[in-house]
Design a protein around this motif. Structure first.
Motif, PDB file in Angstrom:
ATOM      1  N   ASP A 169      -1.803   7.999   2.839  1.00  0.00           N
ATOM      2  CA  ASP A 169      -2.439   8.825   1.816  1.00  0.00           C
ATOM      3  C   ASP A 169      -3.255   7.997   0.825  1.00  0.00           C
ATOM      4  N   LEU A 170      -2.740   6.816   0.489  1.00  0.00           N
ATOM      5  CA  LEU A 170      -3.434   6.001  -0.514  1.00  0.00           C
ATOM      6  C   LEU A 170      -4.829   5.650  -0.019  1.00  0.00           C
ATOM      7  N   GLN A 173      -7.015   8.817   0.088  1.00  0.00           N
ATOM      8  CA  GLN A 173      -7.439   9.174  -1.267  1.00  0.00           C
ATOM      9  C   GLN A 173      -8.575   8.247  -1.708  1.00  0.00           C
ATOM     10  N   ALA A 273       6.670   2.263  -5.559  1.00  0.00           N
ATOM     11  CA  ALA A 273       7.315   3.271  -6.402  1.00  0.00           C
ATOM     12  C   ALA A 273       6.272   4.069  -7.170  1.00  0.00           C
ATOM     13  N   GLY A 274       6.400   5.378  -7.129  1.00  0.00           N
ATOM     14  CA  GLY A 274       5.492   6.219  -7.900  1.00  0.00           C
ATOM     15  C   GLY A 274       4.222   6.589  -7.168  1.00  0.00           C
ATOM     16  N   ALA A 275       3.992   5.971  -6.025  1.00  0.00           N
ATOM     17  CA  ALA A 275       2.759   6.278  -5.296  1.00  0.00           C
ATOM     18  C   ALA A 275       2.835   7.683  -4.722  1.00  0.00           C
ATOM     19  N   VAL A 276       3.954   7.927  -4.073  1.00  0.00           N
ATOM     20  CA  VAL A 276       4.138   9.233  -3.461  1.00  0.00           C
ATOM     21  C   VAL A 276       5.508   9.739  -3.869  1.00  0.00           C
TER      22      VAL A 276
ATOM     23  N   ALA B  87      -0.363  10.646  -3.923  1.00  0.00           N
ATOM     24  CA  ALA B  87      -1.069   9.410  -3.572  1.00  0.00           C
ATOM     25  C   ALA B  87      -1.653   8.695  -4.776  1.00  0.00           C
ATOM     26  N   LEU B  88      -0.843   8.517  -5.801  1.00  0.00           N
ATOM     27  CA  LEU B  88      -1.289   7.720  -6.943  1.00  0.00           C
ATOM     28  C   LEU B  88      -1.229   6.246  -6.562  1.00  0.00           C
ATOM     29  N   PHE B  89      -2.111   5.454  -7.189  1.00  0.00           N
ATOM     30  CA  PHE B  89      -2.094   4.027  -6.908  1.00  0.00           C
ATOM     31  C   PHE B  89      -1.005   3.390  -7.763  1.00  0.00           C
ATOM     32  N   PRO B  90       0.052   2.888  -7.126  1.00  0.00           N
ATOM     33  CA  PRO B  90       1.249   2.507  -7.892  1.00  0.00           C
ATOM     34  C   PRO B  90       1.041   1.292  -8.782  1.00  0.00           C
ATOM     35  N   HIS B  91       0.043   0.480  -8.473  1.00  0.00           N
ATOM     36  CA  HIS B  91      -0.137  -0.744  -9.251  1.00  0.00           C
ATOM     37  C   HIS B  91      -1.077  -0.539 -10.430  1.00  0.00           C
ATOM     38  N   MET B  92      -1.562   0.690 -10.603  1.00  0.00           N
ATOM     39  CA  MET B  92      -2.498   0.945 -11.700  1.00  0.00           C
ATOM     40  C   MET B  92      -1.861   1.869 -12.731  1.00  0.00           C
ATOM     41  N   PHE B 100     -10.426   5.762 -11.681  1.00  0.00           N
ATOM     42  CA  PHE B 100     -10.725   4.915 -10.520  1.00  0.00           C
ATOM     43  C   PHE B 100     -11.963   5.384  -9.755  1.00  0.00           C
ATOM     44  N   PRO B 133       2.630   4.958 -12.487  1.00  0.00           N
ATOM     45  CA  PRO B 133       3.149   6.173 -11.840  1.00  0.00           C
ATOM     46  C   PRO B 133       4.670   6.197 -11.732  1.00  0.00           C
ATOM     47  N   ALA B 134       5.277   5.026 -11.483  1.00  0.00           N
ATOM     48  CA  ALA B 134       6.737   5.001 -11.309  1.00  0.00           C
ATOM     49  C   ALA B 134       7.454   5.454 -12.577  1.00  0.00           C
ATOM     50  N   ARG B 141       3.078  13.147 -12.767  1.00  0.00           N
ATOM     51  CA  ARG B 141       2.340  12.535 -11.648  1.00  0.00           C
ATOM     52  C   ARG B 141       1.337  13.528 -11.083  1.00  0.00           C
TER      53      ARG B 141
END
Ligand code: ATP
Ligand code: MG
Lengths: 277, 359
Positions: A169-170, A173, A273-276, B87-92, B100, B133-134, B141
């Motif tokens: 998905d990343l 997107q 973590a937090g991505a999905v 599908a958020l970018f976890p490192h941002m 973005f 995001p975490a 989210r």
């Protein structure tokens, strides 16, 4: 909490002893004074030196060739890490995302070099480096390339799992948001994969730092490329006293611990973590 | 002018023999909210992904804003998509996630900042800009994912089950927020959901999928009150419509050995029919406790209590049917009961596999 069973506790104790005892011996010798190791059989070797001293360490760091070998080792290890990751990460990504005919064969072929003992593969590999065009490269780069050959299969293998763990998905997107494939790889996938790739980096650093056979043959005629393990062999050749060798061995281990520690901090849990959800 | 048009669109995945979806025909007006519903695996996501450009279209044509879009890369389609997974970018950070897309498109920083503030205001994300995001709740989210899509000012917004993993309360709130956003921004929205209530309340029109095909497209009222076949009738509405298989013969409907004389609420279809299925929704059945013409005879099995409404479960000719009754109704089980259909709310379907509606 359940109490640890006696058998387990015993096993653990034995394992710990087997790991720690040689380290203890090594350290003890490295700080030993002369009387503590050269007992002439008149009394047993003491459990702790009579007069602990850092004399051997001082002697080592005063030697220019020791420093030269150390710097060479660090540089070669870092080159190897850089090479392995720049080549390995994109390869691993491709293998993680695309399925094609002969996939299994390719993976097996990648790993096959490591199925042979190093002492067997060193001959054909080193032979290449003795001939043009590779012999024109600086010897440090030659050793780093040889080490990359050894580490790359594992780096790729480990990194495939890392990339497979990143949700598709990343990327999709990112494509919708207008990223090119390269941009997605460098700005999204690599940063997200970094903690996972760090394990590969540690592995590679250790491999290069410890590696002896390839480094030895490649620096045979070219001593300025000698790494610390090769240097250790040279020092041994003068049959010095145990405490100098022990001190050298301890010093060789320090950067390994330092590097692992630095990179490990980067390997925090929960890379996606937090991505999905 | 139609904004998004699908003409005979079909998709066969490369590793598959059969089409995942086929012959999809849809026309969306600008600013329309269309919802795709259907059982799992019927091809809703596939349709959305073809519109987004994430899947190649095997056959048919896609037009967006009058331009054929089959071969346009996703970024040139002027769409944004919110994935079910966000599908958020976890490192941002939240802020970096939201802008973005703008950054990639080369929007200058001042403009990006303005859009970021607009989105945070709109989506109630103020104060969270520097979190990752975490460190956000599910609802937050979701709003970040929406914000990232909205700042692009897309013409078409694609949403694939965006609320499905939220708890019931948050879901209701996000549903209202989505509705308001849609009104405020005038976006064309294509929405996939499994939630009946979402589909009924949000949509201008609903497309009902069955097994890779669209079987009916219409307003929520149309698909609810005027289903084209037994599948749509059974799929839309909760609890589902009651179905009684049987046949029409000599002025009566025969089901499971029970003869129900036609008349009163139970009017037969005008077109001639033999084997049929009778469909009546639970809210259109009234239980009475004496023999009544045109009513289905049965025995009370039990009462299902849902809080606001109770459902009387009645055994009719060997099957269990539900009838809505006022909350708190008490009836002992085993008692004979007659279910009276509400006139005009009786549906007949052909008794074959297809279950075409008989009128
Ligand atoms: N990448 C793929 N390769 C092969 N077949 C696929 C692929 N993706 C989906 N399919 C198949 O296509 C059909 C439609 O899938 P799709 O994901 O569109 O369903 P859906 O309606 O979104 O279902 P759900 O409600 O479960 O999300 C399914 O039969 C599925 O197995
Ligand atoms: Mg889906």
């Amino acid at each position: 909490m359940k109490r640890i069973r006696l058998g387990w506790a015993l096993g653990l104790a034995v394992a710990l002893f087997m790991i720690l005892f040689p380290l203890y011996i090594l350290f003890k010798y490295s700080i030993a004074d002369r009387a503590s190791i050269v007992t002439g059989g008149r009394y047993p070797e003491p459990l702790w030196p009579f007069a602990p001293t850092f004399e051997m360490y001082r002697y080592l760091v005063s030697r220019g060739d020791f420093w030269a070998a150390g710097v060479t080792s660090v540089r070669i290890a870092l080159y190897t890490v850089a090479l392995s990751l720049t080549l390995g990460a994109p390869a691993a990504y491709a293998l993680a995302r695309y399925r094609f005919a002969g996939y299994g064969v390719l993976i097996f072929t990648l790993l096959s070099l490591r199925l042979f003992p190093d002492i067997a593969t060193v001959i054909p590999v080193v032979e290449r480096f003795y001939k043009p065009p590779l012999n024109a490269l600086p010897v440090e780069v030659q050793v780093a390339l040889a080490h990359t050959l050894l580490s790359l299969p594992y780096v790729i293998f480990m990194s495939i799992g890392v990339f497979q763990g990143i949700p598709k998905d990343l990327e999709e997107q990112a494509a919708i948001l207008g990223c090119s494939r390269l941009y997605t790889f460098t700005r999204i996938l690599l940063p997200v994969a970094a903690p996972g790739l760090a394990a590969g980096a540690i592995y590679t650093f250790l491999l290069s730092w410890n590696e002896f056979i390839f480094a030895y043959y490649l620096t045979f005629t070219n001593p300025e490329g000698a790494t610390l393990p090769v240097y250790l062999l040279r020092v041994m050749a003068w049959t010095p006293q145990k405490n100098l060798l022990a001190a050298l061995a301890v010093v060789i281990s320090v950067p390994v611990i330092l590097f692992s520690f630095l990179v490990q901090k980067y390997m925090q849990a929960g890379l996606t973590a937090g991505a999905v959800k | 002018m139609s904004h998004v048009v699908l003409r005979g669109v079909g998709k066969r995945y490369p590793n598959s023999q059969r089409f995942a979806v086929r012959n999809i025909n849809l026309e969306l007006a600008r600013g329309e909210f269309l919802t795709l519903v259907g059982p799992s695996g019927c091809g809703k996501s596939t349709t959305l992904r073809m519109i987004a450009g994430l899947e190649e279209i095997t056959e048919g044509d896609l037009y967006i804003a009058g331009r054929r879009a089959n071969d346009l890369p996703p970024k040139d389609r002027n769409i944004a998509m919110v994935f079910q997974s966000y599908a958020l970018f976890p490192h941002m950070t939240v802020a970096a996630n939201i802008v973005f897309g703008l950054k990639v498109k080369g929007v200058p920083p001042a403009e990006r900042q303005r859009k970021l503030e607009w989105a945070c205001e709109l989506l109630d994300l103020k104060g969270l800009e520097h979190r990752r995001p975490a460190e956000l709740s599910g609802g937050q989210r979701q709003r970040v994912a929406l914000g990232r899509a909205l700042v692009l000012e897309p013409e078409v917004l694609l949403l694939d089950e965006p609320l499905s993993n939220l708890d019931a309360k948050l879901r209701l709130r996000m549903r209202t927020e989505l509705k308001n956003l849609h009104r405020k921004l005038g976006l064309t929205v294509i929405y996939v959901t499994h939630d009946q209530a979402e589909a009924m309340t949000l949509s201008d029109r609903i497309a009902v999928y069955d097994n890779g095909r669209i079987v009916q497209v219409g307003t929520p009222e149309e698909v609810y009150y005027d289903p084209v076949n037994r599948f749509v009738a059974g799929f839309i509405g909760a609890p589902p419509m009651n179905f009684f298989d049987g046949w029409l013969e000599g002025g009566a409907f025969v089901t499971g050995g029970v003869r129900v004389p036609l008349g009163h609420g139970l009017q037969p279809p005008r077109e001639p029919a033999g084997a049929v299925t009778l469909g009546v929704r639970p809210e259109d059945l009234t239980p009475v406790y004496e023999e009544t013409p045109g009513a289905l005879p049965g025995r009370v099995a039990f009462i299902e209590r849902l809080g606001s409404d109770d459902y009387l479960v009645v055994e009719v000719a060997g099957i269990l049917a539900q009838a809505r009754v006022p909350a708190g109704t008490r009836v002992e089980s085993g008692r004979p009961v007659w279910l009276v259909p509400r006139p005009g709310r009786v549906y007949w379907f052909a008794g074959d596999e297809e279950g075409r509606r008989l009128r």
